[in-house]
Design an enzyme around this catalytic site. Structure first.
Site, short mmCIF file in Angstrom:
data_model
loop_
_atom_site.label_atom_id
_atom_site.label_comp_id
_atom_site.label_asym_id
_atom_site.label_seq_id
_atom_site.Cartn_x
_atom_site.Cartn_y
_atom_site.Cartn_z
N THR A 35 0.55 -1.57 -0.03
CA THR A 35 -0.04 -0.14 0.14
C THR A 35 0.99 1.03 0.12
O THR A 35 2.14 1.07 0.12
CB THR A 35 -1.47 0.12 1.38
OG1 THR A 35 0.06 0.19 2.48
CG2 THR A 35 -1.33 -0.73 1.34
N ILE A 93 6.86 -2.42 7.85
CA ILE A 93 6.81 -0.68 7.80
C ILE A 93 7.17 -0.24 6.45
O ILE A 93 8.81 -0.38 6.59
CB ILE A 93 6.95 -0.33 9.06
CG1 ILE A 93 6.37 -1.29 10.42
CG2 ILE A 93 6.82 1.15 9.18
CD1 ILE A 93 4.49 0.01 10.44
N LYS A 94 6.72 0.24 5.48
CA LYS A 94 8.04 1.29 4.76
C LYS A 94 7.87 1.82 5.16
O LYS A 94 7.52 3.40 5.53
CB LYS A 94 6.48 0.91 3.29
CG LYS A 94 6.01 0.26 2.33
CD LYS A 94 5.22 0.30 1.68
CE LYS A 94 5.36 1.05 0.13
NZ LYS A 94 4.93 0.83 -1.17
N ILE A 95 9.76 3.15 4.28
CA ILE A 95 10.29 4.00 4.59
C ILE A 95 10.78 4.45 3.89
O ILE A 95 11.49 3.42 3.07
CB ILE A 95 11.11 3.56 6.39
CG1 ILE A 95 10.85 3.23 7.72
CG2 ILE A 95 12.14 4.84 6.37
CD1 ILE A 95 11.37 2.81 8.82
N ILE A 138 2.07 -1.09 5.20
CA ILE A 138 1.74 0.59 5.80
C ILE A 138 3.09 0.68 5.39
O ILE A 138 3.96 1.02 6.20
CB ILE A 138 1.09 0.33 6.84
CG1 ILE A 138 0.67 0.71 6.92
CG2 ILE A 138 1.85 -0.22 8.19
CD1 ILE A 138 -0.65 1.06 8.03
#
EC number: 2.2.1.2
Length: 363
Positions: A44, A137-139, A106
């Protein structure tokens, strides 16, 4: 199960859907894609959730339950619930593959892209809020994002590094991951539980470089740079994860940070609608596709020449692009800046959608 997509999966490519919404979950659509289209994960981003939350009716009941909370809190709660439910849907795949697949991403707020500590804090918050082992976790791979990746991995949180465009930045991302694993090992974390993917963007590279090639009259090189860039990226991956540094970590249970091909929908109608799927096949990579691209491959996709061992070929093609007068360093910086800016625009659209939905259900 669809044959072209199964063939792609059998070739070692993990097929992830680049989309998520409450409607996809409640209608059974995502479950169907897992069953029929070999889908083993979901990604996402703020643009995807802006589109999802614009359908306010799908989220009305939850927004009513949340009551008079801030827009920021409402976004976190709504998106985390979708991601949590998707994680549960992929739980069997996650368990069966030992965390290799069955992943749902996310993203931290794009407004934090240049703020290291705020990114670290929100990554931990989102991981807690979703509360599922198979969340990523998207960084973003900005300069400020690199130390945030290290600290987040070091805390034992799995990460999807996004917005990677160049080999140089990709190598910095892999270094940040390995440094994070070393910190995690020193802190006594279980390295077998820490996973990561590195999202290398594809079609946007051709879009920007093709425009510049046309300006310098080098039309013969159009449509080649993005795949060449991926070849170079895979070559870097092969080198780094064959190193003694990773071997030491692997001995402690560490997992490789898998390359993920993102932005694989074809933007130029002159190109095949499966260009960035057929030509990006390698064992162990992820291809996250918009539904339109997935459906196109399901209908008429085929497996191209495998990418393994083609890094030198990719470097040669990029050297031709440079020789034609295209400044690749500038290209990659422009694309990173645009990527952050586009997600910030989508984030503000998301905020407005939630604000409107709250007004509708709360009065």
């Amino acid at each position: 199960m669809n044959n072209p997509l199964k063939t792609l999966s059998d070739a070692g490519v993990s097929i992830w859907l680049d989309d998520l919404s409450r409607a996809r979950l409640t209608s059974g659509n995502l479950a169907q894609k897992i069953e029929q289209d070999s889908v083993t994960g979901v990604t996402t981003n703020p643009t995807i959730f802006a589109a999802a939350l614009s359908q306010g009716a799908d989220y009305a009941d939850q927004l009513k339950e949340l009551g008079d909370v801030s827009v920021e809190d409402a976004i976190k709660q709504c998106t985390a619930r979708d991601v949590r439910d998707a994680c549960d849907l992929f739980a069997d795949i996650y368990a069966r593959t030992g965390g290799y697949d069955g992943r749902v991403s996310i993203e931290v707020a794009p407004t934090l892209a240049n703020e290291t500590q705020a990114t670290i804090d929100q990554a931990a918050e989102l991981a807690d809020l979703v509360g599922r082992e198979n969340v990523l976790i998207k960084i973003p791979a900005t300069k400020a994002g690199l130390p945030a990746i290290t600290e987040t991995i070091g805390a034992g949180i799995s990460v999807n590094v996004t917005l990677i465009f160049s080999e140089q930045r990709y190598r910095e991302v892999m270094d940040a991951y390995l440094t994070g694993l070393e910190k995690a090992a020193a802190a006594g974390k279980d390295l077998t539980k820490i996973h990561s993917v590195a999202s290398f963007f594809i079609s946007r590279v051709d879009s920007e470089i093709d425009k510049r090639l046309a300006a310098v009259g080098a039309e013969q090189l159009k449509g080649k740079a993005a795949i060449a860039n991926a070849q170079v990226a895979l070559g870097a991956y092969e080198e780094v994860f064959a190193s003694s540094r990773f071997a030491t970590l692997s001995g402690k249970g560490a997992n490789k940070q898998r390359p993920l091909w993102a932005s694989t929908g074809t933007k130029d109608p002159a190109y095949s609608d499966t260009l960035y799927v057929s030509n990006l096949v390698a064992d162990g990579v992820v291809n996250t596709m918009p539904e339109k691209t997935m459906d196109a491959f399901a209908d008429h996709g085929h497996i191209g020449t495998p990418l393994e061992g083609t890094g030198a070929q990719g470097k040669s093609t990029l050297a031709e692009v440079t020789a034609a007068g295209v400044d690749l360093t500038d290209v990659f910086q422009v694309l990173e800046n645009e990527g952050v800016d586009k997600f910030i625009v989508s984030w503000h659209e998301l905020e407005q959608s939630v604000k409107d939905a709250q007004a509708s259900v709360l009065g």
